[in-house]
Design a protein around this motif. Structure first.
Motif, PDB file in Angstrom:
ATOM      1  N   ALA A   1     -14.292 -28.061  35.133  1.00 31.21           N
ATOM      2  CA  ALA A   1     -13.758 -29.187  36.219  1.00 31.21           C
ATOM      3  C   ALA A   1     -14.196 -29.370  37.721  1.00 31.21           C
ATOM      4  CB  ALA A   1     -12.548 -27.440  36.667  1.00 31.21           C
TER       5      ALA A   1
ATOM      6  N   THR B   1      -6.312 -24.271  39.669  1.00 38.62           N
ATOM      7  CA  THR B   1      -5.765 -23.412  38.039  1.00 38.62           C
ATOM      8  C   THR B   1      -4.266 -23.376  38.162  1.00 38.62           C
ATOM      9  OG1 THR B   1      -5.648 -21.480  40.117  1.00 38.62           O
ATOM     10  CG2 THR B   1      -7.185 -21.357  39.354  1.00 38.62           C
TER      11      THR B   1
ATOM     12  N   VAL C   1      -8.047 -31.197  38.402  1.00 30.82           N
ATOM     13  CA  VAL C   1      -8.212 -30.070  36.636  1.00 30.82           C
ATOM     14  C   VAL C   1      -7.643 -29.566  36.649  1.00 30.82           C
ATOM     15  CG1 VAL C   1     -10.609 -30.537  35.585  1.00 30.82           C
ATOM     16  CG2 VAL C   1      -9.788 -32.292  36.935  1.00 30.82           C
ATOM     17  N   ASN C   2      -6.542 -29.669  36.201  1.00 30.91           N
ATOM     18  CA  ASN C   2      -6.213 -27.486  36.356  1.00 30.91           C
ATOM     19  C   ASN C   2      -6.756 -26.811  35.286  1.00 30.91           C
ATOM     20  OD1 ASN C   2      -4.338 -28.398  38.364  1.00 30.91           O
ATOM     21  ND2 ASN C   2      -3.502 -28.914  36.969  1.00 30.91           N
ATOM     22  N   VAL C   3      -7.424 -25.616  35.148  1.00 32.70           N
ATOM     23  CA  VAL C   3      -8.048 -24.505  34.687  1.00 32.70           C
ATOM     24  C   VAL C   3      -7.209 -23.399  34.106  1.00 32.70           C
ATOM     25  CG1 VAL C   3      -9.849 -22.767  34.087  1.00 32.70           C
ATOM     26  CG2 VAL C   3     -10.278 -24.770  35.864  1.00 32.70           C
TER      27      VAL C   3
ATOM     28  N   ALA D   1     -14.493 -23.288  31.718  1.00 37.58           N
ATOM     29  CA  ALA D   1     -13.366 -24.279  32.028  1.00 37.58           C
ATOM     30  C   ALA D   1     -13.698 -24.114  33.544  1.00 37.58           C
ATOM     31  CB  ALA D   1     -12.136 -23.686  31.728  1.00 37.58           C
ATOM     32  N   GLU D   2     -14.316 -23.431  34.529  1.00 38.14           N
ATOM     33  CA  GLU D   2     -13.835 -23.483  36.507  1.00 38.14           C
ATOM     34  C   GLU D   2     -15.616 -24.614  36.078  1.00 38.14           C
ATOM     35  OE1 GLU D   2     -12.320 -22.777  38.176  1.00 38.14           O
ATOM     36  OE2 GLU D   2     -11.552 -21.142  37.550  1.00 38.14           O
TER      37      GLU D   2
ATOM     38  N   TRP E   1      -6.095 -33.141  27.709  1.00 39.15           N
ATOM     39  CA  TRP E   1      -5.922 -31.279  27.570  1.00 39.15           C
ATOM     40  C   TRP E   1      -7.297 -31.283  26.983  1.00 39.15           C
ATOM     41  CZ3 TRP E   1      -5.690 -28.915  23.085  1.00 39.15           C
ATOM     42  CH2 TRP E   1      -6.060 -27.383  22.681  1.00 39.15           C
TER      43      TRP E   1
ATOM     44  N   GLU F   1      -9.747 -23.783  28.423  1.00 39.37           N
ATOM     45  CA  GLU F   1      -9.111 -24.851  28.546  1.00 39.37           C
ATOM     46  C   GLU F   1      -8.779 -25.159  29.737  1.00 39.37           C
ATOM     47  OE1 GLU F   1      -4.179 -24.943  26.753  1.00 39.37           O
ATOM     48  OE2 GLU F   1      -5.630 -22.746  26.862  1.00 39.37           O
ATOM     49  N   VAL F   2      -8.415 -26.500  29.708  1.00 38.36           N
ATOM     50  CA  VAL F   2      -8.808 -27.748  31.270  1.00 38.36           C
ATOM     51  C   VAL F   2      -7.617 -28.960  31.213  1.00 38.36           C
ATOM     52  CG1 VAL F   2     -10.186 -28.866  30.647  1.00 38.36           C
ATOM     53  CG2 VAL F   2     -10.176 -28.152  33.171  1.00 38.36           C
ATOM     54  N   GLU F   3      -7.243 -29.026  31.704  1.00 38.72           N
ATOM     55  CA  GLU F   3      -6.331 -29.934  31.525  1.00 38.72           C
ATOM     56  C   GLU F   3      -6.547 -31.524  32.880  1.00 38.72           C
ATOM     57  OE1 GLU F   3      -1.988 -29.509  31.826  1.00 38.72           O
ATOM     58  OE2 GLU F   3      -1.871 -28.503  34.068  1.00 38.72           O
TER      59      GLU F   3
END
Length: 538
Positions: free
Chosen positions: A125, A2, A148-150, A121-122, A104, A155-157
């Motif tokens: 990821a 996260t 992979v960041n929530v 988003a989880e 993103w 929303e995720v990057e």
């Protein structure tokens, strides 16, 4: 996994446009998504794909037959129009950093899994990291993804260690499916039972799989795109016998057939007023037919022998006689259907048996008293159809220049073991997919570091050229599109000169369907898309 805020500098010029759910439902304005008429709801469509897949969901597998099934239940972040422009699916917005090290995605809200749980988003990821670990191609596709960041519920990057310029085209549903974290976390992902009875966000809900016969999907009543899918039911059939496959499409037992239709029957099917014959291939994964040389064979290790074989083979004859015109001659490793990377300016080996004989003499292999120079074996990937017929042609064509060739046929599993594990072959007649980008679909076939005994559909020739390795490795991280094309153009020129494989044709991808069925081949994925837009006139 996260993070509290986005990182990196984003490139506004690379920002893809946003489509709302309503706009996506009215996608007739998008290139590659045009509809012939107003869709009607209801009805059932049966599609014969021939070979039965080992799984229905491709989170940890690359079985070609499952391309048709995986995307119907489990979607990915994006889809693509015919020109490979990304379109929204589970993602509605996306941005790529100027340096190519951050991606993103804004995710679609209000989406439900087929079991009623919320999509978040989880799930994205978890799925991307699962693809990186377990998917045969995903290991390479997502190799540079460090994290992979929530950033929020939707929303995720993705943070990369080095650029991956192909990554934005990697999110087709059959290539990178998103799975429900709550059903996969803590399990053996390749053996998870939901690979055989999928739970997704897609337009169709899995109902039953009758082994050896069919899979049935029903309409997802809670699908996020209002009014879709149009069909009440979708059936995937596995009709292997060619005569039965033809009879099924002619009788209306199935409404669509993509496999096991003999080329000799296509002209008759074209004359049927109730059927449409479509030969457009899916740009996302064009196929090629080629002959791979085992460079560990002392004869084939000599490039003059490989050039001689190339001049002894009449590719135009193969197109006209074996494929009955349903193919395009191919002179390099990239199909013209992968148009943005196709280089037409590669060396051509025109049919010239006299030149072939001269090259073999020059290489030190004159004809013996019995007329033969040496003996080779040729192994087609399939024991019937164009692969076998191409192998039979090689036997005849190479005999004319003094090379004795024996044809060996076997089932597919035996072929794979012979070529890639036992390495007991001289010339293999193969079908390969270019996929959507040369780094993903073609590099594996020529990169020296991709030679590994037992690794299928890789560098089976054991080809090694440091300059080719350099070009492939540089192209894999080059973010300037024009420079990347230049690198791949030079790569194609060199490998055609070295000739570890003889590229032969790009076969037509033949789909025969009932004229009442519409929107089968939409966007770059064609029949491998989610099927939400397919409808049948009542």
């Amino acid at each position: 996994m996260t993070s509290s805020k986005p990182r990196g500098v984003l490139a506004p010029t690379r920002r893809a446009f946003l489509l709302s759910t309503a706009a996506l439902a009215a996608a007739s304005a998008l290139p590659g998504f045009a509809f012939a008429q107003t869709p009607t709801s209801g009805g059932s469509v049966s599609i014969n794909i021939g070979t039965e897949p080992p799984v229905l969901l491709l989170i940890a597998h690359t079985a070609g037959a499952a391309y048709y099934t995986s995307s119907k239940t489990n979607e990915s972040l994006l889809t693509y129009d015919e020109d490979f422009n990304p379109q929204p699916l589970l993602a509605t917005e996306w941005e790529v950093a100027e340096d190519g090290l951050r991606y993103w995605f804004k995710l679609r809200e209000g989406v439900k899994w087929h079991d009623g749980q919320d999509f978040t988003a989880e799930d994205v990821a978890f799925s991307i990291l699962a693809l990186k670990e377990h998917h045969p191609r995903g290991r390479a596709t997502f190799a540079s993804v460090e994290a992979v960041n929530v950033l929020g519920p939707h929303e995720v990057e993705l943070i990369l260690s080095e650029p991956a310029p192909f990554l934005l085209t990697a999110f087709a549903s059959f290539e990178a499916p998103i799975v429900p974290k709550h059903l996969y976390e803590g399990t053996n992902i390749p053996e998870n039972p939901h690979n055989f009875a999928p739970v997704g966000t897609g337009p169709f809900v899995f109902q039953e799989w009758v082994r050896g016969s069919h899979v049935i999907y029903r309409r997802n009543e809670n699908y996020w795109a209002e009014g879709k899918p149009y069909l009440d039911q979708l059936i995937i059939r596995f009709i292997v016998d060619p005569a039965a496959a033809v009879a099924a499409i002619e009788s209306g037992e199935v409404q669509v057939s993509v496999a096991n239709l003999p080329l000799t029957d296509i002209e008759r099917l074209q004359a049927n007023p109730n059927l449409v014959v479509d030969t457009r291939a899916a740009p996302y994964s064009p196929s090629i037919a080629r002959a791979e040389f085992n460079l560990e064979n002392p004869y084939l290790a000599d490039v003059r022998v490989r050039h001689a074989i190339a001049h002894a083979i009449d590719k135009d004859f193969i197109v006209d006689t074996i494929y009955l015109g349903y193919a395009t001659r191919l002179d390099g490793p990239v199909s013209p259907e992968l148009a943005r990377f196709f280089n037409p300016d590669v060396p051509k080996y025109e049919y010239d048996p006299a030149k072939a004989e001269a090259l073999l003499d020059e290489a030190g292999y004159p004809r013996g008293a019995d007329g033969w120079r040496f003996k080779l074996y040729v192994d087609p990937t399939q024991p019937s159809g164009p692969p076998k017929q191409t192998g039979e042609y090689f036997v005849q064509a190479l005999a004319r220049v003094g090379i004795q060739v024996e044809l060996r046929t076997q089932d597919f599993a035996t072929f794979v073991k012979r070529i890639f594990t036992d390495r007991d072959f001289d010339i293999a007649i193969e079908g390969m997919s270019n996929l959507y980008d040369p780094t993903v679909g073609i590099q594996r076939l020529y990169w020296s570091k991709n030679f590994k005994v037992g690794l299928p559909f890789s560098n089976g020739s054991k080809y090694e050229n440091p300059e080719v390795d350099r070009l492939l490795e540089e192209a894999a991280v080059e973010i300037d599109p024009a420079r990347r094309v230049e690198l791949f153009n030079e790569f194609q020129r060199i490998v055609v000169e070295d000739l570890p494989t003889l590229d032969i044709v790009t076969p037509a991808s033949i789909t025969v369907f009932d004229k009442r069925v519409h929107n089968l081949k939409i966007g770059a994925e064609h029949l491998w898309n989610n099927g939400a837009d397919i409808y049948i006139e009542s």
